[in-house]
Every structure is written in C-alpha cells, then in structure tokens.
Design a protein around this motif. Structure first.
Motif, PDB file in Angstrom:
ATOM      1  N   GLY A   1     -13.866  28.210  99.928  1.00 56.24           N
ATOM      2  CA  GLY A   1     -14.770  27.543  98.721  1.00 56.24           C
ATOM      3  C   GLY A   1     -15.491  26.498  99.129  1.00 56.24           C
ATOM      4  O   GLY A   1     -14.757  25.620 100.069  1.00 56.24           O
ATOM      5  N   PRO A   2     -16.409  26.098  98.496  1.00 55.16           N
ATOM      6  CA  PRO A   2     -17.026  24.873  98.771  1.00 55.16           C
ATOM      7  C   PRO A   2     -16.244  23.598  98.413  1.00 55.16           C
ATOM      8  O   PRO A   2     -16.635  22.362  98.995  1.00 55.16           O
ATOM      9  CB  PRO A   2     -18.522  24.574  98.167  1.00 55.16           C
ATOM     10  N   TYR A   3     -15.294  23.841  97.437  1.00 58.64           N
ATOM     11  CA  TYR A   3     -14.451  22.490  97.098  1.00 58.64           C
ATOM     12  C   TYR A   3     -13.063  22.746  97.552  1.00 58.64           C
ATOM     13  O   TYR A   3     -11.951  22.122  96.966  1.00 58.64           O
ATOM     14  CB  TYR A   3     -14.412  22.554  95.657  1.00 58.64           C
ATOM     15  N   LYS A   4     -13.037  23.386  98.657  1.00 57.47           N
ATOM     16  CA  LYS A   4     -11.541  23.674  99.227  1.00 57.47           C
ATOM     17  C   LYS A   4     -10.733  22.475  99.288  1.00 57.47           C
ATOM     18  O   LYS A   4      -9.576  22.202  99.170  1.00 57.47           O
ATOM     19  CB  LYS A   4     -11.701  24.765 100.609  1.00 57.47           C
ATOM     20  N   ASP A   5     -11.555  21.417 100.063  1.00 58.52           N
ATOM     21  CA  ASP A   5     -10.594  20.182 100.357  1.00 58.52           C
ATOM     22  C   ASP A   5     -10.414  19.440  98.991  1.00 58.52           C
ATOM     23  O   ASP A   5      -9.026  18.834  99.263  1.00 58.52           O
ATOM     24  CB  ASP A   5     -11.775  19.024 100.947  1.00 58.52           C
ATOM     25  N   VAL A   6     -10.852  19.577  97.680  1.00 60.45           N
ATOM     26  CA  VAL A   6     -10.662  19.085  96.594  1.00 60.45           C
ATOM     27  C   VAL A   6      -9.411  19.671  96.081  1.00 60.45           C
ATOM     28  O   VAL A   6      -8.647  19.208  95.787  1.00 60.45           O
ATOM     29  CB  VAL A   6     -11.931  19.122  95.669  1.00 60.45           C
ATOM     30  N   VAL A   7      -9.383  20.886  96.258  1.00 56.47           N
ATOM     31  CA  VAL A   7      -8.194  21.968  95.861  1.00 56.47           C
ATOM     32  C   VAL A   7      -7.023  21.514  96.594  1.00 56.47           C
ATOM     33  O   VAL A   7      -5.991  21.473  95.945  1.00 56.47           O
ATOM     34  CB  VAL A   7      -8.561  23.350  95.838  1.00 56.47           C
ATOM     35  N   LYS A   8      -7.023  21.446  97.847  1.00 49.96           N
ATOM     36  CA  LYS A   8      -5.922  21.349  98.794  1.00 49.96           C
ATOM     37  C   LYS A   8      -5.516  19.944  98.351  1.00 49.96           C
ATOM     38  O   LYS A   8      -4.090  19.961  98.465  1.00 49.96           O
ATOM     39  CB  LYS A   8      -6.504  21.542 100.367  1.00 49.96           C
ATOM     40  N   LYS A   9      -6.170  18.837  98.123  1.00 46.37           N
ATOM     41  CA  LYS A   9      -5.902  17.669  98.174  1.00 46.37           C
ATOM     42  C   LYS A   9      -5.043  17.633  96.446  1.00 46.37           C
ATOM     43  O   LYS A   9      -3.924  16.918  96.321  1.00 46.37           O
ATOM     44  CB  LYS A   9      -6.761  16.469  97.986  1.00 46.37           C
ATOM     45  N   GLY A  10      -5.397  18.228  95.675  1.00 46.21           N
ATOM     46  CA  GLY A  10      -4.794  18.333  94.338  1.00 46.21           C
ATOM     47  C   GLY A  10      -3.565  19.020  94.449  1.00 46.21           C
ATOM     48  O   GLY A  10      -2.495  18.556  93.770  1.00 46.21           O
ATOM     49  N   VAL A  11      -3.301  20.323  94.958  1.00 45.17           N
ATOM     50  CA  VAL A  11      -2.215  20.844  94.944  1.00 45.17           C
ATOM     51  C   VAL A  11      -1.351  20.344  95.877  1.00 45.17           C
ATOM     52  O   VAL A  11      -0.039  20.294  95.677  1.00 45.17           O
ATOM     53  CB  VAL A  11      -2.239  22.576  95.418  1.00 45.17           C
ATOM     54  N   GLY A  12      -1.731  19.551  96.966  1.00 43.64           N
ATOM     55  CA  GLY A  12      -0.860  18.567  97.670  1.00 43.64           C
ATOM     56  C   GLY A  12      -0.206  17.375  96.921  1.00 43.64           C
ATOM     57  O   GLY A  12       0.973  17.361  97.002  1.00 43.64           O
ATOM     58  N   TYR A  13      -0.994  16.835  95.856  1.00 45.46           N
ATOM     59  CA  TYR A  13      -0.314  15.990  94.903  1.00 45.46           C
ATOM     60  C   TYR A  13       0.882  16.654  94.013  1.00 45.46           C
ATOM     61  O   TYR A  13       1.863  16.069  94.139  1.00 45.46           O
ATOM     62  CB  TYR A  13      -1.380  15.474  94.148  1.00 45.46           C
TER      63      TYR A  13
END
Length: 238
Positions: A92-104
């Motif tokens: 998805g176009p926001y995969k980096d946003v999601v990845k950072k969020g779940v990483g937190y």
C-alpha cells in the motif's frame, strides 16, 4: 474507512474500488486527505503523540492537546484508519507509515505480560485493546511474521485480565470494586480483538468469546434490545 477486520480492513483496497464505482470520488478524496493529515502528524518514532502532535504541523493550526498516556490507543486508531484503507506494513502507499506505527507498538509491549501500554491512569485497558486490535489486524492483513508473536501476547493479556464477571473494565480485576467489575464499553473493544483473532487464525481462548457474549446478553433488555452500560436497561456510557 471502517475499523479494520470485518469493517473494511480485511478487504484491503476494495474500499477504493467500491467508492469509484459508486461515484464516491469526493468521499475517497476526503479519506486520502485524512490519511495524509495522519501521515504528516506521525512522530518520527512511529507513534501519534497526544500532547505534542503539533510538533509535526506545517501550518501551526492544530490545537487540542490530549494525555500522553493515551499515545498507544491513539496510535492504534490511526493505524486502523490506514489498515481500513488497504495499507499494511508490507503493501500500500502508506506501508512505511504502518510499519513505523506497528514497530512502535512492538517496542513498547511489556515482554512479560504482553500489555501494550503503561498501566497508568484509569483507562489503560482501552489503550491496550485498541492497540491490540491494530496489531492483530496488521498481522492478519499482511501475514508479516515479526508481528505474530506480539499479537498473540497482546491477545493473551486480554485473557489474563478478564474479570470474574466474564468481561472487562478500566483496570485489572483485582484493582476495582466488585460492584463495578465490568462494562460494555471496554468489553466491546476486547470482543473486537477476539473476533479479529478468529478471522485471522490467531490463537485465543474461545471461552472468552462465549463469556463475553453471555455478559452482553445479561446487559441487554430483551424488550427493547437496548444494551446497558453496566446494567440491563441503563443508557449507554455516552
């Protein structure tokens, strides 16, 4: 957008196609603007900061600070918006946003009991439940292996904190008055987590679902169908 799972997330991207087919370009555009706003206000460490989100502002118009203890829950809500629009940690176009969020969320999880928030204040069970739902949905929609053990631990915390009344409330069962043992509001979020776990094949205690549904039945007026907050026939919490 929906809240992931059965409300939209697991259909990953079909929302956009349905919106276009039904002439919903304006709605889709509004969704994209909302996601862009969330993206701009994500902290570099991956979370959404309740009391300092304006630090990420580019126009200095954001107001309304919240409580920092709610960062995990607000982060979960933001992630559910992205997941509901078809984004995951791997696509998805926001995969980096999601990845950072779940990483937190992974980083702040208690390695012992699986809780996804500090046990402070009177509402940390909300924070855990919402963060758990986001983590479970993110794993289920992506099957990204690093998330699985964290989702399972978060689900186990839900089981371990179920009260004698077969459901949940603000804090752990041994910290609250037995007369105020459970409520439908917190329990509703917990049930959503368990439903997501079932949808995505994650292990959970099946008795938790049956107990929770039994509690909902006990709180529901059979004559009107209204479900009370903490007793049958009462109004909701809001």
């Amino acid at each position: 957008i929906g809240i992931g799972g059965g409300a939209g997330g697991k259909f990953g991207g079909k929302y956009r196609k349905r919106a276009a087919k039904r002439g919903g370009q304006a709605t889709q555009r509004a969704v994209e603007w909302g996601l862009e706003w969330l993206k701009r206000h994500q902290d570099p460490e991956g979370f959404w900061d309740c009391d300092a989100f304006e630090m990420q502002c580019t126009d200095n118009r954001c107001l309304g600070r919240g409580q920092p203890t709610n960062d995990p829950g607000v982060t979960g809500l933001a992630l559910l918006a992205f997941l509901g629009a078809g984004n995951t940690p791997t696509s998805g176009p926001y995969k980096d946003v999601v990845k950072k969020g779940v990483g937190y969320l992974k980083d702040i999880q208690d390695p012992e009991d699986g809780c996804l928030t500090s046990k402070e204040g009177t509402h940390y069970m909300y924070n855990h439940a919402i963060a758990c739902l986001a983590l479970t949905e993110a794993y289920g929609l992506s099957r990204w292996a690093p998330l699985k053990k964290h989702a399972r631990k978060a689900l186990k915390f839900i089981h371990d904190t179920k009260n004698p009344g077969k459901a949940w409330r603000y804090n752990l069962g041994d910290e609250i008055d037995p007369l105020e043992m459970n409520d439908v509001s917190v329990s509703g979020w917990m049930i959503m987590c368990l439903a997501s776990a079932k949808d995505f094949g994650l292990s959970f205690e099946k008795e938790d679902v049956s107990d929770a549904l039994m509690y909902i039945d006990e709180m529901t007026d059979t004559a009107t169908g209204r479900t009370g907050y903490r007793e049958r026939g009462s109004f909701s919490s809001r």
